[in-house]
Design a protein around this motif. Structure first.
Motif, mmCIF file in Angstrom:
data_model
loop_
_atom_site.group_PDB
_atom_site.id
_atom_site.type_symbol
_atom_site.label_atom_id
_atom_site.label_comp_id
_atom_site.label_asym_id
_atom_site.label_seq_id
_atom_site.Cartn_x
_atom_site.Cartn_y
_atom_site.Cartn_z
ATOM 1 N N ILE A 56 21.259 -12.986 -27.740
ATOM 2 C CA ILE A 56 22.015 -12.489 -26.596
ATOM 3 C C ILE A 56 21.668 -11.022 -26.430
ATOM 4 C CG2 ILE A 56 24.303 -12.097 -25.627
ATOM 5 C CD1 ILE A 56 25.296 -14.417 -27.370
ATOM 6 N N ALA A 57 21.354 -10.631 -25.223
ATOM 7 C CA ALA A 57 21.015 -9.238 -24.949
ATOM 8 C C ALA A 57 22.213 -8.340 -25.211
ATOM 9 C CB ALA A 57 20.534 -9.093 -23.514
ATOM 10 N N GLU A 58 21.957 -7.161 -25.730
ATOM 11 C CA GLU A 58 23.025 -6.220 -26.078
ATOM 12 C C GLU A 58 23.836 -5.821 -24.840
ATOM 13 O OE1 GLU A 58 25.400 -4.060 -28.590
ATOM 14 O OE2 GLU A 58 23.753 -5.377 -29.197
ATOM 15 N N ARG A 59 23.196 -5.755 -23.696
ATOM 16 C CA ARG A 59 23.915 -5.357 -22.476
ATOM 17 C C ARG A 59 24.895 -6.440 -22.013
ATOM 18 N NH1 ARG A 59 21.815 -7.405 -17.611
ATOM 19 N NH2 ARG A 59 19.995 -8.732 -17.952
ATOM 20 N N ASN A 60 24.769 -7.665 -22.520
ATOM 21 C CA ASN A 60 25.665 -8.755 -22.139
ATOM 22 C C ASN A 60 26.851 -8.898 -23.085
ATOM 23 O OD1 ASN A 60 24.050 -9.362 -19.972
ATOM 24 N ND2 ASN A 60 22.880 -10.911 -21.071
ATOM 25 N N LEU A 61 26.950 -8.044 -24.089
ATOM 26 C CA LEU A 61 28.033 -8.129 -25.062
ATOM 27 C C LEU A 61 29.124 -7.110 -24.754
ATOM 28 C CD1 LEU A 61 26.049 -8.496 -28.400
ATOM 29 C CD2 LEU A 61 27.217 -10.279 -27.130
ATOM 30 N N LEU A 62 30.351 -7.517 -24.927
ATOM 31 C CA LEU A 62 31.497 -6.622 -24.814
ATOM 32 C C LEU A 62 32.365 -6.864 -26.040
ATOM 33 C CD1 LEU A 62 33.175 -4.595 -23.126
ATOM 34 C CD2 LEU A 62 34.380 -6.559 -22.202
ATOM 35 N N ARG A 63 32.487 -5.855 -26.847
ATOM 36 C CA ARG A 63 33.245 -5.994 -28.094
ATOM 37 C C ARG A 63 34.698 -5.592 -27.849
ATOM 38 N NH1 ARG A 63 28.168 -4.494 -29.383
ATOM 39 N NH2 ARG A 63 27.134 -5.705 -31.004
ATOM 40 N N VAL A 64 35.602 -6.553 -28.051
ATOM 41 C CA VAL A 64 37.039 -6.327 -27.896
ATOM 42 C C VAL A 64 37.681 -6.601 -29.242
ATOM 43 C CG1 VAL A 64 39.137 -7.019 -26.680
ATOM 44 C CG2 VAL A 64 36.951 -7.044 -25.482
ATOM 45 N N ARG A 65 38.450 -5.628 -29.732
ATOM 46 C CA ARG A 65 39.099 -5.768 -31.035
ATOM 47 C C ARG A 65 40.566 -5.352 -30.931
ATOM 48 N NH1 ARG A 65 34.183 -2.733 -32.603
ATOM 49 N NH2 ARG A 65 32.732 -4.243 -33.461
ATOM 50 N N GLU A 75 34.768 -1.584 -27.111
ATOM 51 C CA GLU A 75 33.592 -0.791 -27.478
ATOM 52 C C GLU A 75 34.003 0.441 -28.297
ATOM 53 O OE1 GLU A 75 30.528 -1.736 -27.070
ATOM 54 O OE2 GLU A 75 30.935 -3.447 -25.782
ATOM 55 N N ASP A 76 34.848 0.222 -29.321
ATOM 56 C CA ASP A 76 35.306 1.258 -30.257
ATOM 57 C C ASP A 76 36.093 2.377 -29.576
ATOM 58 O OD1 ASP A 76 34.156 -0.116 -32.376
ATOM 59 O OD2 ASP A 76 32.213 0.847 -32.056
ATOM 60 N N ARG A 77 36.720 2.089 -28.461
ATOM 61 C CA ARG A 77 37.574 3.053 -27.776
ATOM 62 C C ARG A 77 38.926 2.397 -27.530
ATOM 63 N NH1 ARG A 77 38.893 4.715 -22.446
ATOM 64 N NH2 ARG A 77 37.819 2.896 -21.618
ATOM 65 N N VAL A 78 40.009 3.069 -27.943
ATOM 66 C CA VAL A 78 41.357 2.517 -27.773
ATOM 67 C C VAL A 78 41.748 2.628 -26.304
ATOM 68 C CG1 VAL A 78 43.777 2.748 -28.426
ATOM 69 C CG2 VAL A 78 42.001 3.146 -30.125
ATOM 70 N N VAL A 79 42.169 1.498 -25.730
ATOM 71 C CA VAL A 79 42.599 1.458 -24.322
ATOM 72 C C VAL A 79 43.994 0.861 -24.248
ATOM 73 C CG1 VAL A 79 40.261 1.271 -23.408
ATOM 74 C CG2 VAL A 79 41.534 -0.786 -23.941
ATOM 75 N N LYS A 80 44.683 1.179 -23.167
ATOM 76 C CA LYS A 80 46.011 0.615 -22.932
ATOM 77 C C LYS A 80 45.850 -0.726 -22.216
ATOM 78 C CE LYS A 80 48.297 5.031 -22.649
ATOM 79 N NZ LYS A 80 49.074 5.953 -21.837
ATOM 80 N N LEU A 81 46.848 -1.559 -22.345
ATOM 81 C CA LEU A 81 46.808 -2.890 -21.734
ATOM 82 C C LEU A 81 46.744 -2.786 -20.198
ATOM 83 C CD1 LEU A 81 46.864 -5.906 -22.271
ATOM 84 C CD2 LEU A 81 49.339 -5.818 -22.155
#
Length: 85
Positions: A56-65, A75-81
């Motif tokens: 899978i191409a890196e540009r097609n990935l979205l990391r949600v934790r 993407e390692d940045r804290v976001v609000k809901l």
């Protein structure tokens, strides 16, 4: 000299409530409400073999934790809901 009495003009408000109710029903019946269709994405097919690794191409990935403080990280940045669409 004759004195003329002026009578205050009155409006029958009983029929106004009926008209407002009929207009409300008319607009509720004639208005179309669009339904949310969600996100249209094509999911990968079910892997029936043991080796299910795909390139899978890196540009097609979205990391949600979610971390231990129940904070959402994209993407390692804290976001609000409320920021997530």
């Amino acid at each position: 000299m004759k004195s003329f009495r002026r009578h205050a003009a009155s409006v029958n408000a009983g029929s106004m409530a009926d008209i407002a109710f009929l207009l409300l029903i008319f607009f509720l019946v004639t208005t179309t409400i669009s339904a949310d269709k969600g996100i249209l994405r094509q999911l990968p097919s079910i892997c029936e073999s043991g080796d299910c690794v795909a390139d899978i191409a890196e540009r097609n990935l979205l990391r949600v934790r979610v971390n231990e403080q129940q904070q959402i990280m994209i993407e390692d940045r804290v976001v609000k809901l409320t920021e997530i669409k």
